[in-house]
Structures are given as C-alpha cells and as structure tokens.
Design a protein around this motif. Structure first.
Motif, PDB file in Angstrom:
ATOM      1  N   LEU A 263     -17.127  78.295 -37.049  1.00  0.00           N
ATOM      2  CA  LEU A 263     -18.354  79.089 -37.145  1.00  0.00           C
ATOM      3  C   LEU A 263     -19.362  78.641 -36.090  1.00  0.00           C
ATOM      4  O   LEU A 263     -20.137  79.441 -35.575  1.00  0.00           O
ATOM      5  N   LEU A 264     -19.307  77.374 -35.752  1.00  0.00           N
ATOM      6  CA  LEU A 264     -20.210  76.832 -34.744  1.00  0.00           C
ATOM      7  C   LEU A 264     -19.737  77.193 -33.334  1.00  0.00           C
ATOM      8  O   LEU A 264     -20.482  77.760 -32.531  1.00  0.00           O
ATOM      9  N   ASP A 265     -18.485  76.885 -33.050  1.00  0.00           N
ATOM     10  CA  ASP A 265     -17.975  77.056 -31.687  1.00  0.00           C
ATOM     11  C   ASP A 265     -17.978  78.509 -31.248  1.00  0.00           C
ATOM     12  O   ASP A 265     -18.304  78.824 -30.107  1.00  0.00           O
ATOM     13  N   ASP A 266     -17.614  79.423 -32.152  1.00  0.00           N
ATOM     14  CA  ASP A 266     -17.479  80.820 -31.749  1.00  0.00           C
ATOM     15  C   ASP A 266     -18.820  81.517 -31.533  1.00  0.00           C
ATOM     16  O   ASP A 266     -18.869  82.644 -31.049  1.00  0.00           O
ATOM     17  N   LEU A 267     -19.914  80.831 -31.878  1.00  0.00           N
ATOM     18  CA  LEU A 267     -21.232  81.431 -31.639  1.00  0.00           C
ATOM     19  C   LEU A 267     -21.484  81.609 -30.144  1.00  0.00           C
ATOM     20  O   LEU A 267     -22.159  82.545 -29.720  1.00  0.00           O
ATOM     21  N   ASP A 268     -20.904  80.662 -29.364  1.00  0.00           N
ATOM     22  CA  ASP A 268     -21.227  80.637 -27.934  1.00  0.00           C
ATOM     23  C   ASP A 268     -20.976  81.954 -27.220  1.00  0.00           C
ATOM     24  O   ASP A 268     -21.728  82.349 -26.340  1.00  0.00           O
TER      25      ASP A 268
END
Ligand code: ANZ
Length: 951
Positions: A263-268
């Motif tokens: 959920l964190l990484d794919d925000l980029d």
C-alpha cells in the motif's frame, strides 16, 4: 439565561416570538419585514407578498430553460443516449470516470454534490465526443448509521427511509442533466450487490486475512454499540455526544497490515494529489528500528525469567534509557506490579481506559503515570532501571512498552522531570550551543557515555547512524534484541453491533463455537426483517433478537449453529463498487474478466478530501487482495484521484453594536465576540482596500466571514431552488465558474446571475430575441456564409482553450474562453454555421440542455452527445498574426490575417488571394497603395475599374 436562537426564514408568511436575551440576524433577505428584541423577546415577521415579488424579480428568464431542460432529459432517457452497452467495440479507447457515490441522506443533495458531479460529467461528455467508450455510472452507498438511528427513533424500517432518499437523490441528479448510465445504477443494500461483498469477505477469510480477536474498542453504552475511531470526538460519540469508553471485545478484524508495504510502495506511481499520498503514507506510518529485551528484576535485584520487549527507533540511545514505560493495557503488567503499588496501578488503568489514543498521545498533554514497584536491567549499561506505567505509551503500537530516554525524547524528558527520574545524556550535539539540560536534544551528534565492559558494547565516538547499526548487530549477536520495522497502520476492525449493514457470512457451531464460513451457494445471506431496531445495550447486536434467523444449521454437517450477529462496517460496500459498475447485473461473478480487463482502472475518480485516507486505503487493500486472487488485472483501482474544494456559504457581513445601538468598527476592538452583531446586506457593503466597510459610513469596518453550509446556520443553498430559478445549465456552469475546481470557494448568488446572463446572450445570438410580451421568437440568425479569417481565429482559439482547460480540469477558465467568444461574436454582422456549430459543441459538456436545443434548432435531428468534439487547427492559433483591414479606395471591403510585421507586398498578395477581396482586385489596374504596417492597407484603383467591378 443566554439562549442563542437561529431563525430560519421560510418562504411563507409567518411571525413568531421567542424568549431569549440576544439575537443575531445572520442573513437578512429584503422580504424580511422586521426583527426586534425587547424585554428578552425576539419578534420576527416575514411579508409573504413582498417575498413573492422578490422571487419573481430573481427569476429573470434569460431563455426558456424551463421548457428545454425537461425536454432533453426525457429525450436522453427515452433514447438511452448515455447507455454504455454491455457488448462494446473494445478496439476503441476507454474512459472510466467516477464520482465517489453518495450516502443518500435525508437532506437530499446539497450544492457541494453537483460540484464534483458536474466536473465528471463534463469529462464524460467530452470523452464521448472524442470517440472514447465512456463508463460514467452512479449508485448509492446506502447502509449506515443515520437511517438506523432514524429507525430507532421512529420505528420506520431503514430500508423504507433509504429507498425514499435514493429516489429523491435520483430525481435531483436527473434534474441536473448528468449523463449517467442509469441502467448500471447499483445500491450497496441490494442483496444482489452485497452477495459479492460477502463473497469477498469469504475470500479474505480463506486467505487468513479475516480473523477474530479480543481488541479494545470504543464502547458507547448509550448507543449500545461499538464505534469506529472517527465516530468518537473528544471522548464522546460524534452522534448524540454520549460518553465512550475503551473496552475489550471479540471482533472481526481484517489484516490490512499484511499489505502495508504494498500500500505504501504503490502510491509512488499514482496520479493523485501529493497531499493525499502523504496522508496515506503517514497513516501507514512505516518506521524502522529495533526491539530490545529488558530482563525484569526481583526485589533482590536478581533477573526473573520475564522480560519486557520495547520498540525503539533510537537503539543508539540505549545507554541513556533510565526507565521503562509499559502501557496500562500491557499484558505483562499484572505480573510486574508490586503489592504496594497494585491499587495505584489498578486505578490508573481505569482512568486510562476512558481516554482515546489521540488524547493519550497529545504532546501538550500533562504527563501522568504510576511506578509499578518493579525494576528491569538495561542490557547495555547493566543498570537497574524502574518500570513505570503511563498512558502516553499505547498498548496498540510497537510492543506496548518503551525504553525511555529522557535526555533525547521530549515526552520522556517531561515525564522524568515530573517524577524525578535521572536523565543521562548520551548524544553530544554537533552544535555546542544546543543546551542539553533544559530540554531533550533529539537531533544528530556524537555518541558519548556509552560503553560497558560487562555487556561488551562500546559505541562512544560513533555517529547516531553508526551507533544504531552497531547496537542492533550487538543485540542480535547477544540475543538482546533484533531489527524491526513497525507500522502505525492497525488491522481494520470489521464489525459493528448494528442492524443496517451486510450480514457477516459465517456461523458458529453450537457447543464448540467453531467458526464455519457459509458456502458460496448460500450467498447472499440476507438481512432478516426486524421491528425493533434498538441496540440490546449489552453489546449484543440487534440481530441477536431474530432468534429464528440466528439459530441455523451448518451447511455441510447439518450441525446446529448460530449466525454471526454483527454486521459489516459502512466502509465495506464502498470498497469495491467501482468494479461492479463494469458489470452490474452479473449473477455468476463479481465482475466478468473481459469487462474488468477493458475498463480497469478507473481513469478519473472525483470526490471529497475527507476520504483521502480511509475509503481510499480500504478500497486499495481489497483491490490488492482481488488482484492476488486473479479477479482484477491491475494493482491499483484508481489511476487519478481529484478532490474538489468545499463550497462555503455566502459571505456574511456583520457589524458590531454597542449597548446603545451604535456601530463599532471591527478594527477598534479585539473582543468582537462580546458585542451583539447585526448582519449587513451586501448592497450596503463596499470594499475598501483589503477590508469591507459600510457604504454609508466607511469608517465602520465589517466582519466578513464565509462558513461551511449547515442547517443550523441557515446558510444552506438548495440546488433544487437554483434549478427552478435559473435552470440546471446555469447551476452547472456557475459551480464550475466559481473558482479553481480543487479550491474552497464561497457561494454567491449574483455569480449565478452572471453565468445565467451569459447563457441568455448565447441563446439570443443564435436563436433570436425574446418578444416584449415575454414569449420567445423562434428562428435562427445563423447563415451558411463562409467564415472570415477573424472568425476562424476566434473560434479555433476558443476550441484550443476549452479543450485544454477541460483536460486539465481547469473548468473555470474554459468558461471564460467561451464568454470571450460570445463577446467577440456579438461584434460580428454575420454568424456562419461553420463557426456557431462548433461553438455549440464546445459548450455542450458544460451546458448540455441548451446546447442540445441549439443544435436541434440548427436543423440536426440527433443528439450532439456523440458528435465529434471540435479540434483546433494550429494555423489559426498563431498569436503573432493580426487582422489587417483592407480598404479599396478608402472603403473597408474585408480583413485578412497577416503575420505581425508583414511587408506591403505580402499583405497585398494575401488580399488578392482572399475570396471576397479578390473580386475587387482581380485583373484591375491599381493607382497606388497606402500601407500602414499593422493598421491598414488601402488600395487606390483606377476609377473605371471600380465601376466595372461594382456593376
Ligand atoms: C527510545 C527513544 C529515544 C525513542 C529517543 C525516541 C527518541 P515512531 O517513529 O512513531 O515509530 N514508542 C515506541 N512504542 C510506543 C508506543 N507504543 N507508544 C508510544 N510511544 C512509543 O516512534 C517510535 C518511538 O516512539 C520509539 O523510539 C519509542 O521511543 C516510542 F531519543 O525509543 B523511542
């Protein structure tokens, strides 16, 4: 007694009086007769006749929208104009534009709704005209607390209220001309829909992502239910202000934490507002550090076989850890507490259970705590350090225990000072001037006072970073701890003790209590009927009253079992609705794979910033689970998210009044709140520099304020009223024209009149004028002449601007461009079809009703919804070109478009090539040419030649 009363003016004659000491007239319509106070009584009266007159004046019908708008709404409905067929030509590009679907509240639409909906509608209409297959659906997020509260109060079944509200919302949305495919309408309360919400729950269960746990929850005794954190404000329920306490309960949880990194990484890679991405990052709150073990000591200072594990992001400061803190709910607490301290600790635990996590961790909050009576050994320094219990440490984060380093952590410092605990400085700031004694130093520096022969750890002289690595390495080698990543994100509490929600599809076997999921064939598990909606008060949900439903048998074994009586939280249905719109009637699958592959992801998702975290995070979590099980083909559900700004109520101007009734300027006192305030109508207000003052007394500065629209303030604007008075197209245009789409803006009724006048001017230009008796004259002034170069340039500049601005969601400047076009067009003598028709197409996404009618009046028999959107021709966009008037013997015969600074020869050549001018120039002898660059070319001809050409 100082009762504040709010007076709402109703559109009918009334007068009333009420006991109170002071009153404020927030907005004083001109039809409002009088309002006075004497002897503690406020009297108000409204004159009906005046009000009617006033209304009639406001409705200055600039064009017959009352006939046009319903006519085109029925046309679109009857012709299914906006239906996106099930079988589509997938070779065409797609555009999926979605609104955050509304909760159908009893209040109906407010003007904030159409702001986002108009924007998505403009995009949908543009893309259809640009040849895309467009998916633009609407539905209802229809489970939820308000309908259930209403049911408790009145006994009306939530379904009845909800369906009534849905009908009202639908009618209102249709009256605004949104191009939704109503054939795809879905509602989260329909069993055919929540069957799949339940199906997703079963998939989560199958993968171990749904589980039951004993967790502290917000228990509200008055509502008889558990509340979500966001439903609790300052320790009381958001609804009804009832006290809320923390209490452990067995609950369904969803393991969203397992997806934290993704959920964190794919925000980029998402095209979302940076602020929303940052809020999600903070919510997930990844932090890197270490877990360290501290052995607990007995009263003789000997190590016992229990240890306290702490989580720290600063292992480098371990030599400065002079005490430990455990959260009041720490599971080992009872085995630590000394007999002398047990009463104190028990009382403290009770106190803490009444506070929310937010209150407990507030930095400014005065620190509280109690000594456990017990010590532990700091594994690095070997010292015996006291173990305290304090609520600034949360049981739900990290390990629920910390090593406190008062020299380098602000909260620990404050606590140590208050309870007289020693403070050991272990980081020397690079900058000597940073004092270490008065407050905690939390910055970087060199490690000092940090070595011990027995533990074998020496980190003196290292930087904080080097020391961190070395301490972790030492801890892992000696078995005193390990590296650890932590998240602020908690697992998602996925149950409510409420009736009006999706039933959770599991049963518990009688006797063993074993949890057995329903078989997929048993879905949907429908909500049973219920007459009494009141919570049981014991925490048992209302569904437990329906004994015939609760008592059942387990599908495969036939063993007696009980159904789960909690229901899903309101977030559930909105987690995946965007998928159902792709294939809303599929009874075999949640969504057909081919359809999902074509339509995913949502290209543009528009909604309020209040959903920046939870809704978007929950939906992303479910989407990723569905991706893992092959139901969806994309990692993320929403490619682009846009938050529309908030619409605030009209600016209100207030003046302060002294006891003797005289006015006080707002800048002459800073205690404005103490004075009675009176509202000043806009026409009596004038701007002076950055301030507002009274027109007839400019020394009196006014207070100008715009508030969020709310019933209690009486500043709510009802979109239905605006549609009745000025038409849906005016409302749409106004909401887009108010200011940048993403910004907050204030409502201003005269602003609507402005855009309404623009539409009226457009109508009169193309259709003709209204007759003195108020009726409208038919016919059109548009002709089939070839456009002039100037007209082409004006049109194409407008096309380029409108297209660019819609695609950039700068809708307001798109409207300005169209206004400029109409202003220019009023100066033209003739209005060629080749210019006017493309303009109508440009206007269509914004003001679809009027555009359809104009299109129809220009002789087209089909809707313009699928006409090609005009494309700007770059040849007409060059800004360096100017319009040069051409005179023949002193008389202007036409104009040509030339490059700025063009030579006389070039200008003459272009004039000879112009169709209209060539008639005067072809094959005739020219006496002389007078050329003023950039201004005019005058061609003086032989007299005989002129006569010939005129003849
Ligand atoms: C020692 C220390 C020294 C810390 C220092 C900070 C500064 P984030 O970034 O939020 O993860 N902590 C750990 N668990 C806690 C809990 N359950 N409730 C309240 N505070 C808790 O912060 C982690 C830091 O917050 C940890 O690092 C711990 O204090 C505290 F100079 O350990 B620290």
């Amino acid at each position: 007694m100082n009762t504040q009363i709010h007076i709402q003016f109703l559109p009918q004659s009334f007068s009333f009086q009420k006991q109170c000491t002071s009153f404020t007239v927030v907005k004083r319509p001109s039809w409002f007769n009088s309002c006075s106070s004497s002897g503690g009584i406020v009297r108000c009266s409204v004159n009906e006749i005046e009000e009617q007159k006033q209304k009639q004046q406001v409705v200055k019908r600039a064009y017959p929208f009352h006939e046009i708008e319903p006519k085109w709404q029925s046309y679109w409905q009857n012709n299914r104009t906006f239906r996106t067929p099930d079988e589509i030509d997938t070779s065409k590009p797609k555009f999926y534009v979605l609104d955050m679907f509304p909760y159908p509240s009893g209040a109906g639409l407010h003007v904030g709704h159409p702001l986002g909906y108009t924007a998505t509608d403009i995009l949908a209409r543009l893309k259809r005209m640009q040849g895309y297959n467009v998916l633009h659906p609407m539905g209802w997020d229809a489970f939820g607390l308000p309908a259930e509260q209403y049911a408790i109060e009145t006994g009306t079944h939530p379904k009845i209220t909800t369906l009534r509200n849905i009908n009202r919302f639908r009618t209102q949305l249709k009256s605004l001309g949104f191009s939704y495919d109503w054939n795809r309408e879905i509602s989260t309360i329909e069993p055919a829909y929540y069957k799949w919400t339940q199906w997703i729950f079963l998939q989560l269960l199958k993968r171990g992502l749904a589980y039951q746990a004993e967790v502290p929850v917000n228990w509200c005794p008055a509502l008889g239910t558990v509340l979500a954190n966001e439903e609790v404000v300052d320790g009381v329920s958001e609804r009804g202000d009832h006290p809320v306490i923390r209490k452990p309960m067995r609950q369904w949880m969803l393991k969203i934490t397992e997806y934290a990194d993704r959920l964190l990484d794919d925000l980029d890679d998402l095209d979302w507002p940076e602020s929303v991405k940052e809020m999600q990052r903070n919510w997930i709150g990844r932090s890197e550090g270490a877990e360290m073990d501290f052995r607990v000591l007995d009263s003789d200072g000997q190590e016992r076989d229990i240890k306290i594990t702490v989580y720290t992001t600063r292992p480098d400061t371990i030599f400065g850890a002079t005490y430990l803190v455990v959260a009041p709910e720490h599971p080992l607490l009872s085995s630590l507490v000394s007999t002398t301290q047990s009463q104190n600790v028990e009382e403290y635990k009770n106190l803490a259970s009444r506070k929310s996590d937010l209150e407990r961790t507030e930095l400014q909050k005065e620190k509280t705590g109690v000594f456990s009576g017990c010590y532990a050994r700091n594994p690095a320094s070997g010292e015996a350090i006291p173990i305290w219990v304090a609520d600034y440490v949360l049981g739900s984060y990290g390990t629920g225990a910390i090593m406190a380093v008062p020299a380098h952590d602000t909260r620990d410092h404050e606590f140590a000072l208050k309870f007289d605990i020693s403070i050991h400085s272990v980081v020397m700031p690079d900058d000597e001037s940073s004092s270490q004694s008065e407050k905690a130093y939390s910055g970087e520096g060199l490690i000092v006072n940090s070595s011990n022969l027995i533990s074998g750890l020496d980190i003196n002289g290292l930087s904080c970073q080097e020391a961190t690595s070395k301490v972790i390495e030492w801890a892992e080698k000696t078995g005193n701890g390990k590296k650890k990543v932590n998240y602020k994100l908690r697992d998602w509490l996925f149950a409510r003790q409420r009736y009006w929600g999706e039933p959770i599809p599991v049963v518990f076997l009688d006797g063993t209590g074993e949890t057995v999921p329903l078989h997929e064939a048993e879905l949907p598990l429908t909500l049973p009927e219920l007459d009494d909606f009141t919570p049981t008060g014991t925490g048992e949900p209302p569904l437990s009253k329906v004994v015939s439903w609760v008592q059942t048998t387990e599908h495969s074994s036939g063993k007696p079992a009980r159904r789960e009586t909690s229901t899903m939280p309101q977030w559930a249905g909105s987690c995946w609705y965007y998928l159902r719109f792709m294939d809303p009637k599929n009874s075999k699958e949640l969504v057909d794979r081919t359809k999902e592959r074509y339509w995913s992801p949502v290209d543009v998702y528009v909604g309020g910033a209040e959903h920046a975290v939870l809704h978007l995070l929950y939906a992303r979590f479910w989407h990723k689970v569905l991706y893992d099980i092959g139901v969806v083909s994309t990692k993320e559900p929403f490619k682009c998210v846009i938050n529309q700004g908030i619409i605030l109520g009209e600016v209100q101007y207030m003046v302060c009044k002294d006891v003797d009734g005289s006015y006080i300027s707002a800048d002459s006192t800073d205690t404005l709140g103490e004075y009675e305030q009176e509202s000043i109508p806009e026409e009596k207000v004038m701007k002076s520099g950055d301030f507002f003052v009274m027109k007839d007394n400019p020394n009196i500065r006014l207070i100008a304020r715009a508030h969020k629209m709310s019933k209690s303030r009486g500043n709510v604007v009802n979109p239905d009223d605006v549609v009745t008075e000025c038409g849906a197209d005016s409302l749409r245009l106004y909401e887009m024209f108010m200011g940048p789409f993403r910004d907050s803006k204030t409502w201003n009724t005269s602003g609507i009149e402005g855009v309404h006048r623009f539409l009226g001017r457009t109508w009169r230009l193309i259709v003709g004028s209204s007759l003195p008796d108020g009726t409208f004259k038919g016919g059109t002034v548009v002709n089939d002449d070839e456009p002039t170069l100037e007209q082409l340039c004006t049109l194409h500049k407008c096309i380029a601007k409108v297209t660019e601005e819609i695609e950039g969601t700068r809708f307001n400047t798109g409207i300005s461009a169209m206004m400029e076009f109409i202003n220019a067009a009023y100066k033209w003598e003739k209005h060629p079809r080749k210019i006017i028709e493309p303009f109508i197409l440009l206007l269509a996404p914004y003001a679809p009703h009027m555009s359809e009618e104009l299109w129809f009046r220009l002789g087209h028999s089909n809707s313009l919804a699928y006409e090609s959107f005009p494309k700007a021709n770059p040849d007409y966009l060059k800004d360096s070109t100017i319009v040069l008037p051409i005179q023949i013997n002193g008389k202007t015969r036409g104009t040509i478009q030339v490059e700025e600074g063009c030579s006389e020869e070039e200008a003459f050549k272009l004039a000879s090539l112009d169709e209209k001018l060539s008639k005067f120039l072809d094959g005739k002898s020219i006496k002389k040419r007078i050329y003023v660059p950039g201004r005019i070319l005058n061609v003086i001809m032989d007299r005989q030649n002129i006569k010939a050409s005129v003849r």
